[in-house]
Design a protein around this motif. Structure first.
Motif, PDB file in Angstrom:
ATOM      1  N   SER A 117     -25.701   8.546 -34.437  1.00 30.69           N
ATOM      2  CA  SER A 117     -24.825   9.735 -34.738  1.00 30.69           C
ATOM      3  C   SER A 117     -23.560   9.191 -35.393  1.00 30.69           C
ATOM      4  N   ASN A 120     -20.160  10.890 -35.488  1.00 29.99           N
ATOM      5  CA  ASN A 120     -19.088  10.983 -34.140  1.00 29.99           C
ATOM      6  C   ASN A 120     -17.860  10.029 -34.380  1.00 29.99           C
ATOM      7  N   PRO A 144     -30.617  10.023 -36.623  1.00 30.16           N
ATOM      8  CA  PRO A 144     -31.008  11.025 -35.934  1.00 30.16           C
ATOM      9  C   PRO A 144     -32.203  11.819 -36.512  1.00 30.16           C
ATOM     10  N   GLU A 148     -28.081  16.716 -39.480  1.00 24.28           N
ATOM     11  CA  GLU A 148     -26.837  16.520 -39.064  1.00 24.28           C
ATOM     12  C   GLU A 148     -26.014  15.463 -39.952  1.00 24.28           C
ATOM     13  N   ASP A 149     -26.719  14.443 -40.267  1.00 22.41           N
ATOM     14  CA  ASP A 149     -26.278  13.151 -41.340  1.00 22.41           C
ATOM     15  C   ASP A 149     -26.546  13.708 -42.913  1.00 22.41           C
TER      16      ASP A 149
END
Length: 571
Positions: A117, A120, A144, A148-149
Motif C-alpha cells: 500500500s 499510505n 495490492p 487503490e494504486d
C-alpha cells in the motif's frame, strides 16, 4: 617315483608361496591400519590477512536510501526487516521515515517501499513528479489487489491488474543475477499480483507458465521504477532480487560482498545411517565400500575440478547421548584422512533441541584425538537455532568459528568475543526444487556460495529409498550450474572465512563517478575485500584493486588499497 617326488615338492612350494602371500597381505594391512590409526596431519596455521589503514569516508559519498514500511505489519514486517538489514550490510545511509515528501528528496537518493500500500506513505501523484525529474523508486513488496494504486499504473506501465496468486516457476528474460539459469524454481510461497504491462516495460523475471511479470522496470520521463511483484523479500534467500533491482535502476552499483565459496558435508565421514544388509540390497556392496569407492570419489572429483575444499562435520554436541551414532572406525579414519589431504577441514556438529541440555560425545572425542593426534578442531556447525557458548567448551577443541544459518537472529553473520559466525545460506541434496534459485540469489546479495549437503540422506532416506540413484545427478547440477560459473570466488573451509567475515562487518566505503572515472574509498577492510560492481559499461583499467568479470554485467573487485580508481569505457 622321481616324478611323484617332484610333484610333492611343487605342491609344497605352492603351499609355501600361498602362505607367504596371505601373510604379506595381512602384514601390509596391519601396517596400513596402524598408520591410519595415527594420522599425522596437522592444521596449517592460516595466516591472518592485513587490514588497511583507516580512511575517513565522506558520508555524502555513501549511497542513501529512504525506506518506507510498517515494521509490525504481518508478512510485510519481514520484508521491511530483511530490506533494511540488506541495505545496512551494503553500507547505504538508511533513512527511515513515516511519510515521503517527494519535493524534499534529491534524485540521488533511492526510495524503497516495503509495503504493497504505497499510498499510505506518500502522495502518489507527487511520487510521479519525483520519478519524472529523475527519481529512482523500488516497490519491494508487490502491489495490492484492486485499484487503490491506480495513480501508479501509468508509471508502472500496467494495462490490466487482477488477483494475487503464487507463482513459483521463474523465467529470466534479462540478466539480473551474476549467475542465473533461464528457468529456475522458487521453493517458497510468494503472493504476486496478476498483471499485464505495456511493451515499454523491461521484464527481468516472469512466471514461466502464465507469463506474469514478477520483476520489471519502467522508465518514466527522466526517472526509473522497479516492481518486485510479490512478497519474495520476506525470504532472506531472495535478497538477490533486491540487489538486482538496485542495479537495474542504477547506472552503476558497487557493493561489498564476502567473496567466498564454501561447501559443507554434514554427518560425514561417519556414515552409519544404513547397515550393510540394507546397503547390499540397495547398491550391491557394504556401506563402507559404497562410501569409500562411490560417494567420496564423486565429491573428490567435484572438489578437484572446481577448486572447492570441503568442511566435513561430525555430530559431537547434542541434547542427549542417544543422539550420537556408532562409530565406523575404519571408514571414519580413511575418509577423514582423505578429506584433510584434499585441503579440507573437519569440524564438530551441534544439534541441541534445548540449550539447557548439552551432552558431548566423549567417546568420539577420545577416538578422534587418538586417530588425529596433531589436529585441532577449530569450527562448529550449528544444525539448530539453540546455541550457547558452553557448547564451544569441547575438550581438546579450540572453537574459533561457528557456522550459523543465514536469517538466524544472532547466528547469521557475526564477529566479536571468542568466535566468528559464518552462515550456511542453503541446504539440501537436490537443486532443481528451489535450491538453484536460492543459491543464485544469495550469490547476488552476498557474493558467496555456502551450501550444506547431508551425506547420510544422500545415500538413503530410509530402508526403501536409494537416494543416491535419484540425487547423484543433482551433484552434477550443482557443479555445472553453480561451481563451474563462480571461479571468481575463493574456495575456503570455514576457518579460512574468518577474515572475510571480520572485514565485511567492519568496513565502510563510499564511491563517486566523474565521467569515465570512478573513485572508491574504503576503510576497515582486509586487503582483498570483495565488491560486486554491476554496470552496463566495460572496465578498461583500475588502480588499487583487481577485477574479474563475473557475468551478466557484474565484475568482482578485490580491493588492495583503501583508495582505488576504476576507469570505464564512455557512453
Amino acid at each position: 617315483m622321481l616324478s611323484k617326488k617332484m610333484l610333492s615338492w611343487k605342491r609344497l612350494m605352492y603351499v609355501i608361496l600361498i602362505v607367504l602371500g596371505v601373510s604379506s597381505v595381512f602384514i601390509v594391512y596391519n601396517i596400513n591400519e596402524e598408520r591410519a590409526r595415527n594420522v599425522r596431519i596437522q592444521n596449517s596455521q592460516y595466516e591472518e590477512r592485513v587490514f588497511t589503514d583507516t580512511r575517513q569516508i565522506d558520508a555524502q559519498d555513501r549511497p542513501a536510501v529512504r525506506l518506507f514500511g510498517d515494521p509490525e505489519k504481518d508478512l510485510y514486517k519481514d520484508i521491511y526487516h530483511n530490506t533494511k538489514l540488506m541495505f545496512e550490510r551494503l553500507r547505504f545511509r538508511v533513512i527511515e521515515e513515516d511519510w515521503l515528501d517527494p519535493v524534499q528528496v534529491g534524485t540521488d537518493e533511492l526510495v524503497v517501499f516495503c509495503d504493497d500500500s504505497v499510498g499510505n506513505y506518500t502522495n502518489l501523484q507527487e511520487l510521479g513528479g519525483f520519478v519524472a525529474r529523475g527519481g529512482r523508486v523500488i516497490l519491494a513488496a508487490g502491489l495490492p489487489e484492486g485499484d487503490e494504486d491506480s495513480y501508479l499504473w501509468p508509471l508502472l506501465g500496467i494495462r490490466e491488474k487482477s488477483i494475487r496468486e503464487n507463482y513459483n516457476k521463474l523465467l529470466f528474460e534479462e540478466p539480473l543475477l551474476p549467475v542465473q539459469k533461464k528457468e529456475m524454481v522458487y521453493g517458497g510461497y510468494s503472493m504476486s499480483t496478476w498483471l499485464q504491462v505495456d511493451q515499454g516495460a523491461k521484464v527481468y523475471m516472469r512466471d514461466a507458465a502464465k507469463k506474469v511479470p514478477l520483476l520489471y522496470t519502467t522508465d518514466y520521463q527522466d526517472g526509473k521504477l522497479c516492481l518486485i511483484n510479490g512478497t519474495f523479500l520476506a525470504d532472506v534467500r531472495c535478497l538477490g532480487l533486491l540487489t538486482g533491482a538496485v542495479g537495474a535502476v542504477s547506472e552503476d552499483f558497487i557493493y561489498p560482498v564476502l567473496g567466498v565459496k564454501a561447501v559443507f558435508l554434514d554427518d560425514f565421514p561417519m556414515i552409519t545411517f544404513i547397515n550393510d544388509k540394507v546397503c547390499m540390497r540397495m547398491y550391491g556392496c557394504s556401506t563402507e565400500s559404497f562410501v569409500r569407492d562411490v560417494v567420496w570419489p564423486n565429491f573428490q572429483g567435484i572438489s578437484l575440478r572446481t577448486d572447492t575444499p570441503y568442511t566435513s562435520g561430525i555430530l559431537t554436541v547434542a541434547s542427549s547421548k542417544e543422539s550420537f551414532p556408532a562409530i565406523n572406525d575404519s571408514l571414519f579414519t580413511a575418509i577423514g584422512k582423505s578429506a584433510l589431504q584434499y585441503d579440507g577441514e573437519l569440524v564438530y556438529i551441534e544439534k541441541c533441541l534445548e540449550t539447557d541440555q548439552i551432552c558431548f560425545n566423549t567417546e568420539f572425542i577420545t577416538e578422534f584425538s587418538e586417530v588425529f593426534q596433531n589436529y585441532d578442531i577449530r569450527g562448529m556447525a550449528l544444525q539448530t537455532e539453540y546455541f550457547s557458548e558452553e557448547m564451544l567448551d569441547i575438550p581438546g577443541a579450540q572453537i574459533r568459528i561457528v557456522r550459523g544459518q543465514l536469517g538466524w537472529e544472532g547466528n547469521d553473520i557475526a564477529c566479536g568475543g571468542r568466535y566468528t559466525v559464518f552462515p550456511a545460506a542453503t541446504t539440501g541434496n537436490t537443486m532443481e526444487d528451489g535450491n538453484l534459485f536460492a543459491i543464485s540469489s544469495v550469490l547476488a546479495a552476498y557474493g558467496m556460495v555456502s551450501h550444506v549437503f547431508d551425506v547420510n540422506a544422500l545415500i538413503a532416506e530410509d530402508e526403501n529409498t536409494a537416494s543416491w540413484d535419484q540425487d547423484k545427478s543433482q551433484l552434477g547440477v550443482f557443479e555445472t550450474d553453480i561451481l563451474n560459473r563462480v571461479g571468481w570466488l575463493d574456495g575456503k573451509t570455514i576457518s579460512q572465512t574468518s577474515d572475510d567475515v571480520r572485514s565485511y562487518l567492519s568496513l565502510d566505503y563510499g564511491w563517486k563517478r566523474n565521467g569515465e572515472r570512478i573513485e572508491l574509498d574504503c576503510s576497515g577492510i582486509v586487503r582483498g575485500q570483495a565488491f560486486l560492481y554491476r554496470t552496463d559499461r566495460r572496465i578498461l583499467e583500475a588502480q588499487g584493486l583487481t577485477y574479474e568479470e563475473a557475468g551478466n554485467g557484474y565484475y568482482l573487485l578485490r580491493v588492495q588499497e583503501n583508495h582505488a580508481v576504476i576507469v570505464t569505457e564512455g557512453e
